[in-house]
Scaffold this motif. Structure first.
Motif, short mmCIF file in Angstrom:
data_model
loop_
_atom_site.label_atom_id
_atom_site.label_comp_id
_atom_site.label_asym_id
_atom_site.label_seq_id
_atom_site.Cartn_x
_atom_site.Cartn_y
_atom_site.Cartn_z
N TRP A 51 0.83 -1.20 0.00
CA TRP A 51 0.00 0.00 0.00
C TRP A 51 0.87 1.26 0.00
CZ3 TRP A 51 -0.66 4.08 3.44
CH2 TRP A 51 -1.78 4.89 3.22
N LEU A 52 1.94 1.23 0.79
CA LEU A 52 2.84 2.38 0.84
C LEU A 52 3.53 2.61 -0.50
CD1 LEU A 52 4.50 1.79 4.32
CD2 LEU A 52 3.16 3.80 3.68
N ALA A 53 3.90 1.52 -1.18
CA ALA A 53 4.60 1.65 -2.45
C ALA A 53 3.74 2.33 -3.51
CB ALA A 53 5.04 0.26 -2.94
N GLU A 54 2.43 2.14 -3.41
CA GLU A 54 1.53 2.74 -4.39
C GLU A 54 1.05 4.13 -3.97
OE1 GLU A 54 -1.62 -0.02 -4.93
OE2 GLU A 54 -0.35 -1.56 -5.85
N HIS A 55 1.35 4.51 -2.73
CA HIS A 55 0.90 5.81 -2.23
C HIS A 55 1.73 6.93 -2.87
CE1 HIS A 55 -0.20 9.00 0.60
NE2 HIS A 55 -1.22 8.22 0.97
N GLU A 56 1.15 8.10 -2.98
CA GLU A 56 1.83 9.22 -3.64
C GLU A 56 3.08 9.69 -2.90
OE1 GLU A 56 -1.14 12.60 -1.64
OE2 GLU A 56 -1.05 12.33 -3.81
N VAL A 57 3.17 9.39 -1.59
CA VAL A 57 4.35 9.80 -0.83
C VAL A 57 5.27 8.61 -0.54
CG1 VAL A 57 3.23 11.78 0.24
CG2 VAL A 57 3.10 9.53 1.35
N GLY A 58 5.04 7.50 -1.23
CA GLY A 58 5.86 6.31 -1.01
C GLY A 58 7.34 6.55 -1.26
N ALA A 59 7.65 7.40 -2.26
CA ALA A 59 9.05 7.69 -2.57
C ALA A 59 9.74 8.40 -1.40
CB ALA A 59 9.14 8.54 -3.83
N GLU A 60 8.97 9.19 -0.67
CA GLU A 60 9.55 9.89 0.48
C GLU A 60 9.94 8.90 1.58
OE1 GLU A 60 7.25 13.15 1.93
OE2 GLU A 60 6.59 13.74 -0.08
N LEU A 61 9.11 7.87 1.77
CA LEU A 61 9.44 6.83 2.75
C LEU A 61 10.75 6.16 2.37
CD1 LEU A 61 8.95 4.80 5.05
CD2 LEU A 61 7.51 3.51 3.48
N SER A 62 10.89 5.83 1.09
CA SER A 62 12.11 5.18 0.63
C SER A 62 13.33 6.06 0.87
CB SER A 62 11.98 4.84 -0.86
OG SER A 62 13.17 4.26 -1.35
N ALA A 63 13.19 7.35 0.57
CA ALA A 63 14.31 8.27 0.74
C ALA A 63 14.68 8.44 2.21
CB ALA A 63 13.97 9.63 0.13
N GLU A 64 13.67 8.53 3.07
CA GLU A 64 13.94 8.72 4.50
C GLU A 64 14.61 7.50 5.12
OE1 GLU A 64 10.31 9.99 6.43
OE2 GLU A 64 11.00 12.07 6.34
N THR A 65 14.11 6.31 4.78
CA THR A 65 14.71 5.10 5.35
C THR A 65 16.13 4.89 4.81
OG1 THR A 65 13.58 3.80 3.64
CG2 THR A 65 12.54 3.92 5.80
N ALA A 66 16.36 5.23 3.54
CA ALA A 66 17.70 5.13 2.99
C ALA A 66 18.66 6.06 3.72
CB ALA A 66 17.69 5.45 1.50
#
Length: 200
Positions: A51-66
């Motif tokens: 669900w997060l991967a398809e969300h519009e802010v999913g890329a932000e999650l990826s960037a923050e965790t990286a």
């Protein structure tokens, strides 16, 4: 061991950032909130990862965790490591050089000797005595005696200090004193430890 404020701040940031993403899921999907611990929140996020991967802010999650991962790697890489050359690799036909990596400030972190050419040529601390004989070409009969302190024995063979004193008494290890410290003959120690391994 000194308190690592940088690591503490990172730990707090990891918790805050993961919990903020968990709150997004809870508020949007109307699901129960996980316990506020990093393992619980991480598992919760993984459950809703699609669900997060398809969300519009999913890329932000990826960037923050990286970013969190990179900060953690920088902290870990700042650990003090003593590295030094030992000699030529004793394995047949190998042209490599042996290098030792010692982690003096990290209990439980194993030190080792590795060959610079062949990755499979590596020796743990408990094998260093035998390796020293091979590198120097000296046998147990011709080399000078080597003496090991209690701290060295506990680290090399991962045994408690109490076990060292007990084994020294039971097996009558040769010993010498330097100041207030007692040192034990490496041959006696190694023989005892080999016997323990063979019986385990």
């Amino acid at each position: 061991m000194p308190f690592n404020t940088t690591a503490f701040e990172l730990r707090s940031d990891i918790s805050d950032i993961l919990c903020s993403w968990a709150s997004l899921i809870v508020d949007t999907r109307r699901v129960s909130r996980p316990e506020r611990t990093v393992p619980s929140v991480s598992g919760f996020l993984l459950t809703h990862l699609d669900w997060l991967a398809e969300h519009e802010v999913g890329a932000e999650l990826s960037a923050e965790t990286a970013g969190l991962v990179e900060r953690a790697r920088r902290i870990l890489s700042s650990e003090k490591v003593h590295a030094f050359a030992v000699g030529s690799c004793p394995e047949r036909a190998c042209t490599g050089t042996l290098r030792a990596s010692v982690h003096p400030d990290t209990p439980g972190r194993l030190s080792e000797v590795r060959c610079t050419v062949e990755r499979t040529h590596r020796w743990a601390e408990s094998e260093w005595l035998r390796l020293g004989e091979r590198v120097s070409g000296e046998s147990g009969r011709t080399r000078r005696p080597m003496w090991l302190g209690v701290a060295e024995i506990t680290r090399m063979w991962n045994v408690s200090r109490g076990s060292v004193y007990r084994l020294a008494s039971e097996r009558s290890w040769r010993r010498c004193s330097r100041g207030r410290k007692t040192y034990y003959h490496s041959d006696d120690v190694a023989e005892t430890m080999r016997d323990r391994v063979s019986r385990s």
